[in-house]
Design a protein around this motif. Structure first.
Motif, PDB file in Angstrom:
ATOM      1  N   PRO A  26      -8.480   0.632  -9.550  1.00  0.00           N
ATOM      2  CA  PRO A  26      -8.483   1.962  -8.927  1.00  0.00           C
ATOM      3  C   PRO A  26      -7.183   2.710  -9.197  1.00  0.00           C
ATOM      4  CG  PRO A  26      -8.324   0.215  -7.276  1.00  0.00           C
ATOM      5  CD  PRO A  26      -8.482  -0.455  -8.589  1.00  0.00           C
ATOM      6  N   VAL A  27      -7.280   4.011  -9.180  1.00  0.00           N
ATOM      7  CA  VAL A  27      -6.115   4.875  -9.351  1.00  0.00           C
ATOM      8  C   VAL A  27      -5.317   4.839  -8.050  1.00  0.00           C
ATOM      9  CG1 VAL A  27      -5.382   7.265  -9.719  1.00  0.00           C
ATOM     10  CG2 VAL A  27      -7.376   6.363 -10.936  1.00  0.00           C
ATOM     11  N   PRO A  28      -3.999   4.669  -8.110  1.00  0.00           N
ATOM     12  CA  PRO A  28      -3.195   4.662  -6.880  1.00  0.00           C
ATOM     13  C   PRO A  28      -3.364   5.962  -6.081  1.00  0.00           C
ATOM     14  CG  PRO A  28      -1.896   3.872  -8.724  1.00  0.00           C
ATOM     15  CD  PRO A  28      -3.184   4.412  -9.301  1.00  0.00           C
ATOM     16  N   ALA A  29      -3.169   5.870  -4.790  1.00  0.00           N
ATOM     17  CA  ALA A  29      -3.276   7.023  -3.898  1.00  0.00           C
ATOM     18  C   ALA A  29      -2.168   8.029  -4.190  1.00  0.00           C
ATOM     19  CB  ALA A  29      -3.190   6.558  -2.444  1.00  0.00           C
ATOM     20  N   GLN A  30      -2.451   9.279  -3.903  1.00  0.00           N
ATOM     21  CA  GLN A  30      -1.463  10.338  -4.029  1.00  0.00           C
ATOM     22  C   GLN A  30      -0.730  10.465  -2.697  1.00  0.00           C
ATOM     23  OE1 GLN A  30      -0.858  12.216  -6.919  1.00  0.00           O
ATOM     24  NE2 GLN A  30      -2.128  10.601  -7.787  1.00  0.00           N
ATOM     25  N   VAL A  31       0.467   9.945  -2.648  1.00  0.00           N
ATOM     26  CA  VAL A  31       1.269   9.967  -1.429  1.00  0.00           C
ATOM     27  C   VAL A  31       2.352  11.032  -1.583  1.00  0.00           C
ATOM     28  CG1 VAL A  31       2.773   8.612   0.076  1.00  0.00           C
ATOM     29  CG2 VAL A  31       0.823   7.520  -1.047  1.00  0.00           C
ATOM     30  N   GLY A  32       2.502  11.869  -0.565  1.00  0.00           N
ATOM     31  CA  GLY A  32       3.494  12.928  -0.618  1.00  0.00           C
ATOM     32  C   GLY A  32       4.616  12.703   0.372  1.00  0.00           C
ATOM     33  N   GLY A  33       5.551  13.607   0.359  1.00  0.00           N
ATOM     34  CA  GLY A  33       6.673  13.543   1.283  1.00  0.00           C
ATOM     35  C   GLY A  33       6.256  13.908   2.700  1.00  0.00           C
ATOM     36  N   ALA A  34       7.176  13.755   3.621  1.00  0.00           N
ATOM     37  CA  ALA A  34       6.912  14.050   5.029  1.00  0.00           C
ATOM     38  C   ALA A  34       6.559  15.521   5.207  1.00  0.00           C
ATOM     39  CB  ALA A  34       8.134  13.697   5.863  1.00  0.00           C
ATOM     40  N   TYR A 172      -6.647  -6.174  -7.126  1.00  0.00           N
ATOM     41  CA  TYR A 172      -6.168  -4.977  -7.823  1.00  0.00           C
ATOM     42  C   TYR A 172      -4.764  -4.558  -7.420  1.00  0.00           C
ATOM     43  CZ  TYR A 172     -10.868  -4.195  -9.678  1.00  0.00           C
ATOM     44  OH  TYR A 172     -12.057  -4.314 -10.348  1.00  0.00           O
ATOM     45  N   TRP A 173      -4.286  -4.977  -6.244  1.00  0.00           N
ATOM     46  CA  TRP A 173      -2.998  -4.500  -5.746  1.00  0.00           C
ATOM     47  C   TRP A 173      -1.914  -5.564  -5.795  1.00  0.00           C
ATOM     48  CZ3 TRP A 173      -3.487   0.474  -5.714  1.00  0.00           C
ATOM     49  CH2 TRP A 173      -4.742   1.019  -5.488  1.00  0.00           C
ATOM     50  N   ALA A 179       0.652  -0.056  -1.334  1.00  0.00           N
ATOM     51  CA  ALA A 179      -0.212   0.696  -2.258  1.00  0.00           C
ATOM     52  C   ALA A 179      -1.667   0.562  -1.830  1.00  0.00           C
ATOM     53  CB  ALA A 179      -0.021   0.204  -3.688  1.00  0.00           C
ATOM     54  N   ALA A 180      -2.050  -0.631  -1.372  1.00  0.00           N
ATOM     55  CA  ALA A 180      -3.424  -0.868  -0.924  1.00  0.00           C
ATOM     56  C   ALA A 180      -3.722  -0.093   0.354  1.00  0.00           C
ATOM     57  CB  ALA A 180      -3.660  -2.359  -0.721  1.00  0.00           C
ATOM     58  N   VAL A 181      -2.793  -0.088   1.313  1.00  0.00           N
ATOM     59  CA  VAL A 181      -3.054   0.618   2.571  1.00  0.00           C
ATOM     60  C   VAL A 181      -3.077   2.130   2.343  1.00  0.00           C
ATOM     61  CG1 VAL A 181      -0.763   0.973   3.655  1.00  0.00           C
ATOM     62  CG2 VAL A 181      -2.702   0.295   5.051  1.00  0.00           C
ATOM     63  N   PHE A 182      -2.256   2.636   1.429  1.00  0.00           N
ATOM     64  CA  PHE A 182      -2.304   4.064   1.094  1.00  0.00           C
ATOM     65  C   PHE A 182      -3.662   4.420   0.495  1.00  0.00           C
ATOM     66  CE2 PHE A 182       2.546   3.908   0.252  1.00  0.00           C
ATOM     67  CZ  PHE A 182       2.818   4.039   1.596  1.00  0.00           C
ATOM     68  N   LYS A 183      -4.150   3.562  -0.414  1.00  0.00           N
ATOM     69  CA  LYS A 183      -5.446   3.825  -1.043  1.00  0.00           C
ATOM     70  C   LYS A 183      -6.557   3.765   0.000  1.00  0.00           C
ATOM     71  CE  LYS A 183      -7.980   4.829  -4.579  1.00  0.00           C
ATOM     72  NZ  LYS A 183      -7.781   6.092  -5.326  1.00  0.00           N
ATOM     73  N   ALA A 184      -6.483   2.822   0.924  1.00  0.00           N
ATOM     74  CA  ALA A 184      -7.487   2.733   1.980  1.00  0.00           C
ATOM     75  C   ALA A 184      -7.530   4.023   2.787  1.00  0.00           C
ATOM     76  CB  ALA A 184      -7.195   1.543   2.892  1.00  0.00           C
ATOM     77  N   ALA A 185      -6.361   4.533   3.157  1.00  0.00           N
ATOM     78  CA  ALA A 185      -6.303   5.779   3.927  1.00  0.00           C
ATOM     79  C   ALA A 185      -6.883   6.935   3.126  1.00  0.00           C
ATOM     80  CB  ALA A 185      -4.865   6.083   4.337  1.00  0.00           C
ATOM     81  N   GLU A 186      -6.517   7.038   1.864  1.00  0.00           N
ATOM     82  CA  GLU A 186      -7.024   8.113   1.016  1.00  0.00           C
ATOM     83  C   GLU A 186      -8.554   8.065   0.932  1.00  0.00           C
ATOM     84  OE1 GLU A 186      -5.168   9.728  -2.929  1.00  0.00           O
ATOM     85  OE2 GLU A 186      -6.543   8.088  -3.454  1.00  0.00           O
TER      86      GLU A 186
END
Length: 195
Positions: A26-34, A172-173, A179-186
């Motif tokens: 899977p493509v990593p999640a797009q995480v941004g700044g605060a 995958y992670w 990275a996995a928890v970010f993808k789960a949230a996305e």
């Protein structure tokens, strides 16, 4: 004849292994700044999550997060407080998505609690995901887990936890639990917005 037997034996080793559901990692999640914790722009309605928390991830999402194919993954719904769902496989990852467990139900309230007592949410770091305010932390304090809380609306949040025990790793992670928890949230955010 012996060569034929070896080829059949080697080829036969893959017969019991099911084909992966995904074409690749899977493509990593797009995480941004605060971003500001409130007001939450483009909030996510949690009505469908409260009715069917395990339905917040599709089969292909479970393959991306737990194991591919996900045939052996056991979802477990929590009907008592806090409402949520966990997906796991023995000797593999455990993902939980839940409403907050304490009396603090919003990201603003949880951030204030973390500020008052930093030991409650070690490593609290604000960020954004899916255009929503969020904070990463380590609830259990170890490097084998990563936790995230996302402000889904001004009056609601979801918590995400991803753990892998012992020396095991994610398909995958690998060892990157965050990275996995970010993808789960996305993925959950996208699925809930689509409902």
């Amino acid at each position: 004849m012996a060569l034929f037997a070896v080829v059949v034996l080697v080829a036969g080793c893959d017969l019991g292994r099911p084909d992966p559901l995904l074409d690749g990692p899977p493509v990593p999640a797009q995480v941004g700044g605060a971003i500001p914790l409130t007001p939450v722009n483009d909030p996510v309605d949690l009505t469908s999550f409260r009715v069917d928390p395990c339905g917040s991830l599709k089969r292909e999402d479970v393959a991306a997060l737990i194991i591919d194919p996900p045939d052996q993954v056991n979802p477990s719904r929590a009907d008592s407080a806090p409402t949520g769902c966990s997906w796991y496989i023995w000797r593999g990852p455990l993902l939980s998505v839940r409403l907050p467990a304490g009396k603090e139900k919003t990201l603003v309230e949880l951030a204030a609690l973390s500020e008052r007592d930093p030991g409650l949410y070690p490593g609290w770091q604000e960020l954004s995901i899916g255009g929503l305010p969020a904070a990463q932390y380590r609830l259990s304090g170890d490097m084998k887990s990563c936790d995230l809380v996302v402000g889904m609306a001004d009056d609601a949040a979801l918590t995400f936890g991803y753990r892998v025990g012992g020396e095991d790793s994610s398909q995958y992670w690998g060892a990157d639990r965050c990275a996995a928890v970010f993808k789960a949230a996305e993925l959950v955010i996208g699925n809930l917005r689509a409902r």
